[in-house]
Design a protein around this motif. Structure first.
Motif, PDB file in Angstrom:
ATOM      1  N   PRO A 104     -29.540 -82.018  42.177  1.00 14.18           N
ATOM      2  CA  PRO A 104     -30.206 -82.218  43.466  1.00 14.18           C
ATOM      3  C   PRO A 104     -29.823 -83.505  44.184  1.00 14.18           C
ATOM      4  O   PRO A 104     -29.727 -83.519  45.406  1.00 14.18           O
ATOM      5  N   VAL A 105     -29.591 -84.579  43.456  1.00  9.45           N
ATOM      6  CA  VAL A 105     -29.242 -85.841  44.110  1.00  9.45           C
ATOM      7  C   VAL A 105     -27.965 -85.695  44.919  1.00  9.45           C
ATOM      8  O   VAL A 105     -27.827 -86.261  46.003  1.00  9.45           O
TER       9      VAL A 105
ATOM     10  N   TRP B 287     -29.700 -90.130  50.907  1.00 10.12           N
ATOM     11  CA  TRP B 287     -29.165 -90.804  49.724  1.00 10.12           C
ATOM     12  C   TRP B 287     -29.222 -92.313  49.879  1.00 10.12           C
ATOM     13  O   TRP B 287     -29.521 -93.042  48.929  1.00 10.12           O
TER      14      TRP B 287
ATOM     15  N   VAL C 124     -36.723 -86.639  50.608  1.00 10.02           N
ATOM     16  CA  VAL C 124     -36.067 -86.861  49.316  1.00 10.02           C
ATOM     17  C   VAL C 124     -36.982 -86.400  48.187  1.00 10.02           C
ATOM     18  O   VAL C 124     -36.546 -85.713  47.257  1.00 10.02           O
ATOM     19  N   LYS C 125     -38.228 -86.761  48.282  1.00 13.58           N
ATOM     20  CA  LYS C 125     -39.199 -86.385  47.242  1.00 13.58           C
ATOM     21  C   LYS C 125     -39.294 -84.870  47.112  1.00 13.58           C
ATOM     22  O   LYS C 125     -39.337 -84.321  46.006  1.00 13.58           O
TER      23      LYS C 125
ATOM     24  N   LYS D 223     -36.908 -82.614  48.057  1.00 12.56           N
ATOM     25  CA  LYS D 223     -35.641 -82.059  47.563  1.00 12.56           C
ATOM     26  C   LYS D 223     -35.490 -82.256  46.060  1.00 12.56           C
ATOM     27  O   LYS D 223     -34.925 -81.409  45.368  1.00 12.56           O
ATOM     28  N   LEU D 224     -35.980 -83.396  45.564  1.00 15.26           N
ATOM     29  CA  LEU D 224     -35.862 -83.684  44.133  1.00 15.26           C
ATOM     30  C   LEU D 224     -37.039 -83.126  43.329  1.00 15.26           C
ATOM     31  O   LEU D 224     -37.096 -83.310  42.115  1.00 15.26           O
TER      32      LEU D 224
ATOM     33  N   ALA E 244     -37.218 -92.247  39.607  1.00  6.37           N
ATOM     34  CA  ALA E 244     -35.962 -91.503  39.689  1.00  6.37           C
ATOM     35  C   ALA E 244     -34.896 -92.324  40.401  1.00  6.37           C
ATOM     36  O   ALA E 244     -33.730 -92.358  39.984  1.00  6.37           O
TER      37      ALA E 244
ATOM     38  N   TRP F 280     -31.368 -93.674  38.790  1.00  2.00           N
ATOM     39  CA  TRP F 280     -30.071 -93.298  39.381  1.00  2.00           C
ATOM     40  C   TRP F 280     -29.257 -94.535  39.728  1.00  2.00           C
ATOM     41  O   TRP F 280     -28.040 -94.570  39.526  1.00  2.00           O
TER      42      TRP F 280
END
Length: 244
Positions: A149-150, A158, A191-192, A194-195, A206, A210
């Motif tokens: 996912p990232v 990103w 982002v939250k 999607k992840l 997370a 990363w």
């Protein structure tokens, strides 16, 4: 006639040192300099350089966003990212945005000349270490890992994810990227989602993990002027001397 180079960096001392170094080369000349994105776009329009050297972190703006804007208006201009940021983390993002090469400021000055001349010849420049890492990942069948996912976050998502991993707050991120606080909060939530993270603490954990344990992100081809070259595609070469 030497090639004209535009330098965009928000540290005046670094700009001066790089200009002095480049102008010792018979085939290169600095045609302009800028400390921010607005100054860079003005210089591009007036000086019409053959290549631009950008830092990835600029005052009140992002070198990644500037790269995209440049490629929209000057699609054929080669862009070399020269930054303090870790190449293994940022090289793929920079190439996806439209950059033609990536080099860290810790490299020897001679490497800068190699990168510049390779880009002027129509090529792409990455360090051997990053090139080998990308090839190893492909040969070892790690495509699934890179498709995590990232890797599907947009460049803006990103970038905010990365800054969260450096424990920067919403207000600080907004100031660094030239965004409103509400915009940063909007991207945080995206982002939250999607992840598939449940709360802000999971997001911070997370992002921190990363940042500390990154993998090289691929630079997928995209439609339009900012398209990065795929493996095996021959560059459009031109000689490294210009007609008077």
């Amino acid at each position: 006639m030497p090639y004209k180079i535009l330098i965009v960096d928000d540290h005046p001392l670094f700009r001066e040192g790089l200009i002095e170094y480049l102008e010792k080369q018979a085939d290169l000349v600095c045609c302009g300099e800028a400390g921010d994105a607005q100054g860079a776009m003005r210089a591009l329009a007036t000086q019409k350089p053959d290549l631009a050297i950008l830092d990835i972190s600029l005052k009140n703006s992002s070198g990644i966003e500037l790269t995209k804007n440049i490629k929209t208006q000057f699609p054929d201009l080669p862009i070399l990212i020269l930054s303090l940021q870790e190449e293994g983390v940022y090289a793929g993002i920079a190439l996806r945005a439209g950059a033609n090469g990536y080099l860290t400021k810790q490299e020897a000055p001679e490497k800068v000349l190699v990168a510049i001349r390779q880009l002027l010849a129509g090529g792409i420049y990455l360090s051997e270490a990053v090139t080998h890492r990308i090839l190893r990942q492909q040969m070892n069948g790690q495509e699934q890992r890179l498709a995590a996912p990232v890797a599907n976050l947009s460049d803006r998502e990103w970038e905010i994810f990365r800054l969260l991993g450096e424990w920067k707050g919403t207000r600080e991120i907004a100031g660094q990227l030239g965004l409103s606080i509400k915009t940063v909060e909007f991207y945080r939530e995206r982002v939250k989602a999607k992840l598939k993270l449940g709360n802000s603490m999971e997001l911070l954990q997370a992002a921190t993990h990363w940042t500390q344990h990154p993998v090289v992100l691929p630079a997928p081809c995209s439609e339009g002027a900012g398209k990065s070259r795929t493996a095996g595609q021959a560059p459009n070469k031109r000689p490294l001397t210009k007609a008077a």
